[in-house]
Design an enzyme around this catalytic site. Structure first.
Site, mmCIF file in Angstrom:
data_model
loop_
_atom_site.group_PDB
_atom_site.id
_atom_site.type_symbol
_atom_site.label_atom_id
_atom_site.label_comp_id
_atom_site.label_asym_id
_atom_site.label_seq_id
_atom_site.Cartn_x
_atom_site.Cartn_y
_atom_site.Cartn_z
ATOM 1 N N LYS A 1 -3.097 4.255 7.295
ATOM 2 C CA LYS A 1 -3.122 4.825 8.649
ATOM 3 C C LYS A 1 -3.142 6.345 8.597
ATOM 4 O O LYS A 1 -2.282 6.967 7.986
ATOM 5 C CB LYS A 1 -1.882 4.381 9.414
ATOM 6 C CG LYS A 1 -1.823 2.887 9.639
ATOM 7 C CD LYS A 1 -0.521 2.505 10.308
ATOM 8 C CE LYS A 1 -0.373 1.015 10.464
ATOM 9 N NZ LYS A 1 -0.141 0.340 9.166
ATOM 10 N N CYS B 1 -8.126 -12.969 18.779
ATOM 11 C CA CYS B 1 -8.706 -11.728 19.289
ATOM 12 C C CYS B 1 -10.051 -11.530 18.599
ATOM 13 O O CYS B 1 -10.124 -11.578 17.371
ATOM 14 C CB CYS B 1 -7.807 -10.546 18.951
ATOM 15 S SG CYS B 1 -6.076 -10.771 19.395
ATOM 16 N N CYS C 1 -10.333 -9.114 15.582
ATOM 17 C CA CYS C 1 -9.243 -9.276 14.603
ATOM 18 C C CYS C 1 -9.540 -8.539 13.302
ATOM 19 O O CYS C 1 -10.584 -8.714 12.681
ATOM 20 C CB CYS C 1 -9.026 -10.749 14.300
ATOM 21 S SG CYS C 1 -7.753 -11.018 13.042
ATOM 22 N N CYS D 1 -2.857 -18.104 14.760
ATOM 23 C CA CYS D 1 -2.361 -17.379 15.929
ATOM 24 C C CYS D 1 -2.392 -18.305 17.139
ATOM 25 O O CYS D 1 -3.071 -19.336 17.111
ATOM 26 C CB CYS D 1 -3.234 -16.165 16.219
ATOM 27 S SG CYS D 1 -3.073 -14.855 14.986
ATOM 28 N N ARG E 1 0.813 -1.207 0.000
ATOM 29 C CA ARG E 1 0.000 0.000 0.000
ATOM 30 C C ARG E 1 0.853 1.266 0.000
ATOM 31 O O ARG E 1 0.529 2.259 -0.630
ATOM 32 C CB ARG E 1 -0.917 0.024 1.224
ATOM 33 C CG ARG E 1 -1.802 1.263 1.286
ATOM 34 C CD ARG E 1 -2.395 1.509 2.654
ATOM 35 N NE ARG E 1 -2.988 0.324 3.249
ATOM 36 C CZ ARG E 1 -4.127 -0.218 2.848
ATOM 37 N NH1 ARG E 1 -4.788 0.298 1.837
ATOM 38 N NH2 ARG E 1 -4.590 -1.282 3.452
ATOM 39 N N TYR E 2 1.927 1.232 0.776
ATOM 40 C CA TYR E 2 2.809 2.400 0.896
ATOM 41 C C TYR E 2 3.988 2.236 -0.055
ATOM 42 O O TYR E 2 4.364 1.123 -0.400
ATOM 43 C CB TYR E 2 3.303 2.516 2.342
ATOM 44 C CG TYR E 2 2.194 2.682 3.352
ATOM 45 C CD1 TYR E 2 1.518 3.899 3.472
ATOM 46 C CD2 TYR E 2 1.809 1.636 4.174
ATOM 47 C CE1 TYR E 2 0.495 4.054 4.393
ATOM 48 C CE2 TYR E 2 0.788 1.778 5.110
ATOM 49 C CZ TYR E 2 0.134 2.994 5.220
ATOM 50 O OH TYR E 2 -0.875 3.137 6.116
ATOM 51 N N ASP F 1 -7.361 3.654 10.539
ATOM 52 C CA ASP F 1 -7.159 3.136 9.191
ATOM 53 C C ASP F 1 -8.321 3.631 8.350
ATOM 54 O O ASP F 1 -9.476 3.298 8.631
ATOM 55 C CB ASP F 1 -7.095 1.601 9.208
ATOM 56 C CG ASP F 1 -5.740 1.103 8.751
ATOM 57 O OD1 ASP F 1 -5.382 1.360 7.580
ATOM 58 O OD2 ASP F 1 -5.037 0.477 9.556
ATOM 59 N N ARG G 1 7.270 0.085 1.608
ATOM 60 C CA ARG G 1 7.194 -1.043 2.529
ATOM 61 C C ARG G 1 5.994 -1.936 2.232
ATOM 62 O O ARG G 1 4.988 -1.472 1.687
ATOM 63 C CB ARG G 1 7.184 -0.583 3.985
ATOM 64 C CG ARG G 1 6.125 0.432 4.328
ATOM 65 C CD ARG G 1 6.641 1.276 5.513
ATOM 66 N NE ARG G 1 5.605 2.106 6.098
ATOM 67 C CZ ARG G 1 5.210 3.256 5.575
ATOM 68 N NH1 ARG G 1 5.721 3.705 4.456
ATOM 69 N NH2 ARG G 1 4.258 3.971 6.169
ATOM 70 N N ASP H 1 -11.030 -1.019 13.850
ATOM 71 C CA ASP H 1 -11.503 -1.079 12.462
ATOM 72 C C ASP H 1 -12.970 -1.492 12.412
ATOM 73 O O ASP H 1 -13.486 -2.111 13.340
ATOM 74 C CB ASP H 1 -10.667 -2.101 11.672
ATOM 75 C CG ASP H 1 -9.242 -1.612 11.432
ATOM 76 O OD1 ASP H 1 -9.058 -0.391 11.277
ATOM 77 O OD2 ASP H 1 -8.329 -2.455 11.404
ATOM 78 N N ARG I 1 -8.173 -9.047 10.576
ATOM 79 C CA ARG I 1 -8.092 -9.966 9.445
ATOM 80 C C ARG I 1 -8.929 -11.219 9.678
ATOM 81 O O ARG I 1 -8.608 -12.300 9.185
ATOM 82 C CB ARG I 1 -6.622 -10.325 9.207
ATOM 83 C CG ARG I 1 -6.120 -9.842 7.885
ATOM 84 C CD ARG I 1 -4.610 -9.795 7.822
ATOM 85 N NE ARG I 1 -4.170 -8.421 7.872
ATOM 86 C CZ ARG I 1 -3.188 -7.963 8.653
ATOM 87 N NH1 ARG I 1 -2.523 -8.774 9.420
ATOM 88 N NH2 ARG I 1 -2.891 -6.694 8.633
HETATM 89 C C1 LIG Z 1 0.535 -0.731 9.015
HETATM 90 C C2 LIG Z 1 0.975 -1.128 7.694
HETATM 91 C C3 LIG Z 1 2.319 -0.993 7.322
HETATM 92 C C4 LIG Z 1 3.378 -0.441 8.255
HETATM 93 O O1 LIG Z 1 3.152 0.914 8.523
HETATM 94 P P1 LIG Z 1 4.110 1.724 9.508
HETATM 95 O O2 LIG Z 1 3.445 3.054 9.679
HETATM 96 O O3 LIG Z 1 5.447 1.801 8.842
HETATM 97 O O4 LIG Z 1 4.195 0.956 10.795
HETATM 98 C C5 LIG Z 1 2.678 -1.369 6.048
HETATM 99 N N1 LIG Z 1 1.758 -1.850 5.167
HETATM 100 C C6 LIG Z 1 0.462 -1.963 5.506
HETATM 101 C C7 LIG Z 1 -0.499 -2.461 4.468
HETATM 102 C C8 LIG Z 1 0.025 -1.616 6.777
HETATM 103 O O5 LIG Z 1 -1.267 -1.755 7.097
#
Ligand SMILES: *Cc1c(COP(=O)(O)O)cnc(C)c1O
Length: 383
Positions: free
Chosen positions: A344, A136, A139, A132, A119-120, A337, A123, A300, A141
């Site tokens: 986020k 929870c 959850c 798990c 998404r980002y 989210d 990363r 969420d 997911r």
């Molecule tokens: C939370 C998340 C991350 C990591 O986000 P950080 O702000 O770096 O902790 C990476 N990818 C996805 C899809 C996430 O939901």
């Protein structure tokens, strides 16, 4: 009870059952003896009607399972026990509010390869298992986790590694699931080795609730293996100070001694941690365990979790009550989210009361006002 003390709850409900300390301290024994059925649960707890019906009806959405270690933290009779509300289903889980979704964070639509959420820009979130140690009830997911719903997590290992190799902008890989620390040491080591072989991957993270659910899994051997993959961080998931027992503190200490930086992610949950006092105790106790509070998540919009959600005002009020009143390192970032796949989004209490080109009117943690004059073009040019 003093929430800031580190109590041991072993063997708790299992006292008198003739369990050797070797068994109790073995992750394998803990997993094999998870509390899963109505019959198991009722052996130890007095259930409300809402809980009994919930346990019978919710098993097709998200399995019920609790390690004996974590189960010991549950109050025997109080249905409002903050530990109980996290892991024992309630009938409310079968109601779906119109605002709720199966995949509120829009993860499935951001998967270039099944199991890999990108998404980002720099990363990825790598979903490596759907299991798990305990489940929870809120959850994020639950659509794929625990193996009882129709939908399955179908991680494509080789394809995911190939994608990472040919995507140099990814410098940070977050392993999650499910819980990656459920893997054997050798399986986890193989995965981390494959990731470390990719030159542009700088930073590795594991998201895990195992230190809380199953501190017995945090063995010296595991810590020694993880030490080879630095820089490696672990994000743990603690919601209530009572989860931080002496066994958990010692497990976290072993990870910290192996050079692993830890952050905590908690979820703001109604009747669990939606008070300033509980959150203050939680963050202070986390610092004593060498864990830095990282995120506080607004819950969420997961189907069947309305009874566990608070309003956003509650989260803002909690952060406001912490800032200035406790160690800055202890204050998590409150995030929501963005429903539908926004990622986020940080939320902060308002400290700016007024702002124009000349000045900013601020308030401090005590509510006192201060004026910061903005730099002005000088009328007389400096010579
Ligand atoms: C939370 C998340 C991350 C990591 O986000 P950080 O702000 O770096 O902790 C990476 N990818 C996805 C899809 C996430 O939901």
């Amino acid at each position: 009870m003093n929430e800031l003390s580190f109590q041991s709850h072993a063997p708790g409900y299992w006292a008198g059952a003739n369990i050797s300390p070797e068994d109790w301290n073995s992750a394998k024994w803990q997993l094999k003896n998870r509390v899963q059925s109505l019959e198991d649960i009722e052996q130890h707890l007095t259930l409300s009607e809402e809980e009994r019906a919930g346990i019978l009806l919710t098993g097709t959405k998200l399995a019920t399972a609790v390690t004996p270690h974590f189960f010991n933290l549950i109050h025997p009779t109080d249905p409002n026990c903050p530990i109980r509300r996290q892991v024992i289903p309630r009938i409310e889980e079968t109601y779906t509010d119109p605002s709720e979704m199966e995949d509120p964070c829009g993860e499935d639509s951001h998967m270039p390869v099944p199991g890999l959420v990108h998404r980002y820009p720099d990363r990825v979130l790598f979903l490596v298992t759907d299991r798990c140690a305990s489940y929870c009830r809120y959850c994020t997911r639950s659509r794929v986790v625990s193996g009882v719903s129709e939908k399955k997590l179908e991680t494509q290992w080789d394809q995911a590694i190939e994608y990472l190799k040919k995507t140099p902008q990814v410098r940070d890989v977050l392993l999650s699931g499910g819980d990656p620390l459920l893997f054997s040491d050798s399986k986890l080591e193989k995965l981390l080795t494959r990731l470390r072989e990719i030159p542009h991957i700088q930073f590795l993270r594991i998201g895990s609730r195992i230190p809380l659910f199953l501190p017995q899994r945090i063995t010296p051997e595991l810590c020694k293996m993880l030490h080879k993959f630095h820089p490696l961080f672990i994000s743990i998931h603690t919601n209530h100070p009572r989860e931080l027992t002496s066994e958990v503190r010692d497990a976290l200490g072993r990870l910290a001694d192996s050079g692993i930086q830890m952050g905590n992610q908690s979820v703001l949950l109604k009747g669990v941690n939606d008070s300033s006092e509980v959150q203050r105790d939680l963050v202070q106790k986390l610092l004593m365990c060498r864990v830095r509070p990282y995120y506080l998540y607004q819950a969420d919009l997961i189907e069947g979790t309305k009874h566990l959600r608070t309003g956003i005002n509650k989260g803002l009020e909690i952060i406001d009550s912490l800032r200035g009143h406790t160690t800055g390192y202890g204050i998590p970032q409150y995030v929501v989210d963005g429903p539908g796949g926004g990622g986020k989004i940080p939320l902060n209490p308002e400290y700016v009361l007024e702002r124009n080109e000349e000045r900013v009117v601020l308030r401090n943690y005590e509510g006192k006002q201060f004026i910061y004059p903005e730099p002005q073009e000088s009328a007389i040019p400096a010579s």
